[in-house]
Design a protein around this motif. Structure first.
Motif, PDB file in Angstrom:
ATOM      1  N   SER A   1       0.686  -1.271  -0.106  1.00 42.29           N
ATOM      2  CA  SER A   1       0.083  -0.122   0.046  1.00 42.29           C
ATOM      3  C   SER A   1       0.993   1.355   0.141  1.00 42.29           C
ATOM      4  CB  SER A   1      -0.872   0.006   1.195  1.00 42.29           C
ATOM      5  OG  SER A   1       0.035  -0.156   2.464  1.00 42.29           O
ATOM      6  N   ASN A   2       2.120   1.381   0.455  1.00 39.92           N
ATOM      7  CA  ASN A   2       2.753   2.599   0.423  1.00 39.92           C
ATOM      8  C   ASN A   2       4.022   2.121  -0.410  1.00 39.92           C
ATOM      9  OD1 ASN A   2       4.180   0.235   1.782  1.00 39.92           O
ATOM     10  ND2 ASN A   2       4.693   1.519   3.500  1.00 39.92           N
ATOM     11  N   ALA A   3       3.829   1.553  -1.497  1.00 38.35           N
ATOM     12  CA  ALA A   3       4.832   1.413  -2.633  1.00 38.35           C
ATOM     13  C   ALA A   3       4.449   1.629  -3.900  1.00 38.35           C
ATOM     14  CB  ALA A   3       5.313  -0.051  -2.509  1.00 38.35           C
ATOM     15  N   THR A   4       5.560   2.057  -4.669  1.00 38.29           N
ATOM     16  CA  THR A   4       5.309   2.226  -6.248  1.00 38.29           C
ATOM     17  C   THR A   4       6.097   1.305  -7.161  1.00 38.29           C
ATOM     18  OG1 THR A   4       4.759   4.641  -5.495  1.00 38.29           O
ATOM     19  CG2 THR A   4       5.552   4.310  -7.983  1.00 38.29           C
ATOM     20  N   ALA A   5       5.360   0.884  -8.287  1.00 31.84           N
ATOM     21  CA  ALA A   5       5.779   0.054  -9.332  1.00 31.84           C
ATOM     22  C   ALA A   5       5.416   0.677 -10.734  1.00 31.84           C
ATOM     23  CB  ALA A   5       5.650  -1.114  -9.300  1.00 31.84           C
ATOM     24  N   ASN A   6       6.500   1.124 -11.382  1.00 30.72           N
ATOM     25  CA  ASN A   6       6.477   1.567 -12.731  1.00 30.72           C
ATOM     26  C   ASN A   6       6.923   0.399 -13.840  1.00 30.72           C
ATOM     27  OD1 ASN A   6       5.472   4.228 -12.332  1.00 30.72           O
ATOM     28  ND2 ASN A   6       7.290   4.616 -11.763  1.00 30.72           N
TER      29      ASN A   6
ATOM     30  N   VAL B   1      -2.383  -4.979  -6.226  1.00 26.51           N
ATOM     31  CA  VAL B   1      -2.006  -3.522  -5.764  1.00 26.51           C
ATOM     32  C   VAL B   1      -2.870  -3.434  -4.552  1.00 26.51           C
ATOM     33  CG1 VAL B   1      -1.741  -1.176  -6.446  1.00 26.51           C
ATOM     34  CG2 VAL B   1      -1.869  -2.482  -8.259  1.00 26.51           C
ATOM     35  N   ASP B   2      -2.113  -3.280  -3.406  1.00 28.07           N
ATOM     36  CA  ASP B   2      -2.941  -3.217  -2.158  1.00 28.07           C
ATOM     37  C   ASP B   2      -3.049  -1.627  -1.766  1.00 28.07           C
ATOM     38  OD1 ASP B   2      -3.868  -4.106   0.214  1.00 28.07           O
ATOM     39  OD2 ASP B   2      -2.070  -5.010   1.088  1.00 28.07           O
ATOM     40  N   ALA B   3      -4.141  -1.344  -0.667  1.00 27.46           N
ATOM     41  CA  ALA B   3      -4.113  -0.161  -0.112  1.00 27.46           C
ATOM     42  C   ALA B   3      -4.751  -0.419   1.331  1.00 27.46           C
ATOM     43  CB  ALA B   3      -5.576   0.306  -0.877  1.00 27.46           C
ATOM     44  N   PHE B   4      -4.207   0.514   2.095  1.00 27.40           N
ATOM     45  CA  PHE B   4      -4.629   0.522   3.504  1.00 27.40           C
ATOM     46  C   PHE B   4      -4.916   1.930   3.971  1.00 27.40           C
ATOM     47  CE2 PHE B   4      -3.274   0.596   8.122  1.00 27.40           C
ATOM     48  CZ  PHE B   4      -4.200  -0.276   8.524  1.00 27.40           C
TER      49      PHE B   4
ATOM     50  N   ASP C   1      -4.063   2.431  -6.676  1.00 28.91           N
ATOM     51  CA  ASP C   1      -4.074   3.230  -7.907  1.00 28.91           C
ATOM     52  C   ASP C   1      -3.405   2.498  -8.997  1.00 28.91           C
ATOM     53  OD1 ASP C   1      -3.556   5.274  -9.791  1.00 28.91           O
ATOM     54  OD2 ASP C   1      -3.534   6.880  -8.166  1.00 28.91           O
ATOM     55  N   LEU C   2      -4.225   2.077 -10.065  1.00 26.63           N
ATOM     56  CA  LEU C   2      -3.521   1.520 -11.163  1.00 26.63           C
ATOM     57  C   LEU C   2      -3.624   2.214 -12.659  1.00 26.63           C
ATOM     58  CD1 LEU C   2      -2.182  -1.213 -12.616  1.00 26.63           C
ATOM     59  CD2 LEU C   2      -4.602  -2.176 -12.171  1.00 26.63           C
ATOM     60  N   THR C   3      -2.883   2.378 -13.394  1.00 26.27           N
ATOM     61  CA  THR C   3      -2.947   2.686 -14.432  1.00 26.27           C
ATOM     62  C   THR C   3      -2.442   1.947 -15.596  1.00 26.27           C
ATOM     63  OG1 THR C   3      -2.562   5.107 -13.856  1.00 26.27           O
ATOM     64  CG2 THR C   3      -2.344   4.735 -16.160  1.00 26.27           C
ATOM     65  N   ILE C   4      -3.305   1.509 -16.736  1.00 27.47           N
ATOM     66  CA  ILE C   4      -2.724   0.538 -17.887  1.00 27.47           C
ATOM     67  C   ILE C   4      -2.800   1.241 -18.908  1.00 27.47           C
ATOM     68  CG2 ILE C   4      -3.407  -1.500 -18.884  1.00 27.47           C
ATOM     69  CD1 ILE C   4      -5.168  -2.519 -16.353  1.00 27.47           C
TER      70      ILE C   4
ATOM     71  N   LEU D   1      -2.378   4.361  -0.743  1.00 26.01           N
ATOM     72  CA  LEU D   1      -2.521   3.345  -2.014  1.00 26.01           C
ATOM     73  C   LEU D   1      -1.243   2.913  -2.648  1.00 26.01           C
ATOM     74  CD1 LEU D   1      -5.222   5.708  -3.663  1.00 26.01           C
ATOM     75  CD2 LEU D   1      -5.596   3.805  -1.784  1.00 26.01           C
ATOM     76  N   GLY D   2      -1.229   1.418  -2.914  1.00 28.66           N
ATOM     77  CA  GLY D   2      -0.111   1.142  -3.812  1.00 28.66           C
ATOM     78  C   GLY D   2      -0.383   1.797  -5.081  1.00 28.66           C
ATOM     79  N   VAL D   3       0.688   2.320  -5.730  1.00 24.19           N
ATOM     80  CA  VAL D   3       0.743   2.959  -7.031  1.00 24.19           C
ATOM     81  C   VAL D   3       1.183   2.025  -8.159  1.00 24.19           C
ATOM     82  CG1 VAL D   3       0.895   5.037  -8.299  1.00 24.19           C
ATOM     83  CG2 VAL D   3       0.386   5.294  -5.921  1.00 24.19           C
ATOM     84  N   VAL D   4       0.541   1.869  -9.119  1.00 25.38           N
ATOM     85  CA  VAL D   4       1.366   0.945 -10.309  1.00 25.38           C
ATOM     86  C   VAL D   4       1.118   1.473 -11.767  1.00 25.38           C
ATOM     87  CG1 VAL D   4       1.145  -1.168 -11.407  1.00 25.38           C
ATOM     88  CG2 VAL D   4       1.104  -1.003  -8.761  1.00 25.38           C
ATOM     89  N   SER D   5       1.960   1.780 -12.519  1.00 27.44           N
ATOM     90  CA  SER D   5       1.754   1.985 -13.910  1.00 27.44           C
ATOM     91  C   SER D   5       2.228   0.953 -14.677  1.00 27.44           C
ATOM     92  CB  SER D   5       2.585   3.392 -14.274  1.00 27.44           C
ATOM     93  OG  SER D   5       2.445   3.474 -15.714  1.00 27.44           O
TER      94      SER D   5
END
Length: 277
Positions: free
Chosen positions: A67-72, A91-94, A124-127, A98-102
């Protein structure tokens, strides 16, 4: 054995001209990667045969993002991974974190789960320019989203759910946070055993713009239940739905309401949309 726990900011780049030239094969021992509270960039490789069901945290067979991480992720292929939730990616959240993924120019193919055959996201997911195909789950063959999600220029096709949501389910662990926008994308040839062959929408705000929803099938199990079985293309059980400049065609339901679209609860607004039964 075990997964790769990423606990410091890092950039991972596969070698060779194609993602298939660099393969992270988990061999069913654990998931591929676990991103914990850091910023990670991944590009040009394949993660395959991850299995999160063998560990204590049974989410994200290919990649789990906290939840506190980012992955591009760019040009990453996630194939044949398995988990309880999010066969390829979770992608987790607490709370407000929010976990953030692109996920850009990527492929998710042949992944399996109980919920979210390819992706399960609370965060938060962006595809962008993604291909999510041939994934399967008990619920939500392609994507299960209950957070913030943007899907642009992507294909969600040939995914299968035993129950609801062949292509995608839009839900909400917090209705105030659940917002999904789909633009210039194709949701096609997905199959749901019960409701929502293409999309099953139960909560939050969903906008579909400049897209095509076609060839999806609902209720292949010929189930009659309460609440009713709905929606070969889109089954709307709640939340707000807006469909703009979009074609919904060639979708079917074996038994139930709305081969193309059905609204049981929530609101729906169609603008310059083509709905062919």
């Amino acid at each position: 054995g075990g997964d790769f726990d990423l606990m410091a900011d890092i950039t991972l780049v596969g070698q060779g001209a194609l993602p298939s030239n660099t393969v992270i094969d988990a061999n069913g021992v654990d998931r591929g990667f676990h991103v914990l509270g850091v910023n990670v960039a991944m590009s040009n490789f394949t993660v395959t045969n991850g299995d999160a069901q063998v560990g204590a945290m049974m989410n994200g067979g290919g990649v789990l993002v906290n939840s506190n991480a980012t992955a591009n992720m760019n040009l990453v292929h996630l194939t044949n991974n398995n988990a309880d939730n999010g066969g390829a990616l979770y992608v987790d959240a607490f709370g407000p974190m929010l976990g953030v993924v692109s996920f850009t120019n990527g492929v998710a193919n042949g992944n399996t789960a109980m919920e979210g055959g390819a992706f399960y996201s609370k965060g938060d997911l962006t595809i962008g320019n993604g291909s999510l195909t041939n994934n399967s789950a008990t619920e939500s063959g392609g994507i299960y989203s209950e957070g913030v999600m943007v899907v642009n220029d992507s294909v969600i096709a040939n995914n299968t759910a035993v129950q609801n949501a062949g292509g995608m389910q839009v839900a909400a662990f917090d209705p105030a946070l659940s917002t999904v926008r789909i633009t210039r994308s194709s949701i096609q040839n997905n199959v749901a055993g019960v409701s929502g062959g293409g999309i099953y929408h139960t909560a939050g705000a969903l906008t579909v713009r400049d897209s095509t929803i076609s060839g999806n099938i609902a209720n292949t199990t010929n189930t009659l239940i309460n609440p009713p079985v709905i929606g070969g293309g889109i089954g709307n059980m709640g939340g707000s739905l807006e469909v703009i400049n979009t074609t919904i065609s060639g979708n079917t339901i074996t038994t139930g309401a709305g081969g193309a679209f059905a609204l049981i609860n929530g609101t729906a607004n169609f603008v310059n949309a083509t709905v062919a039964f």
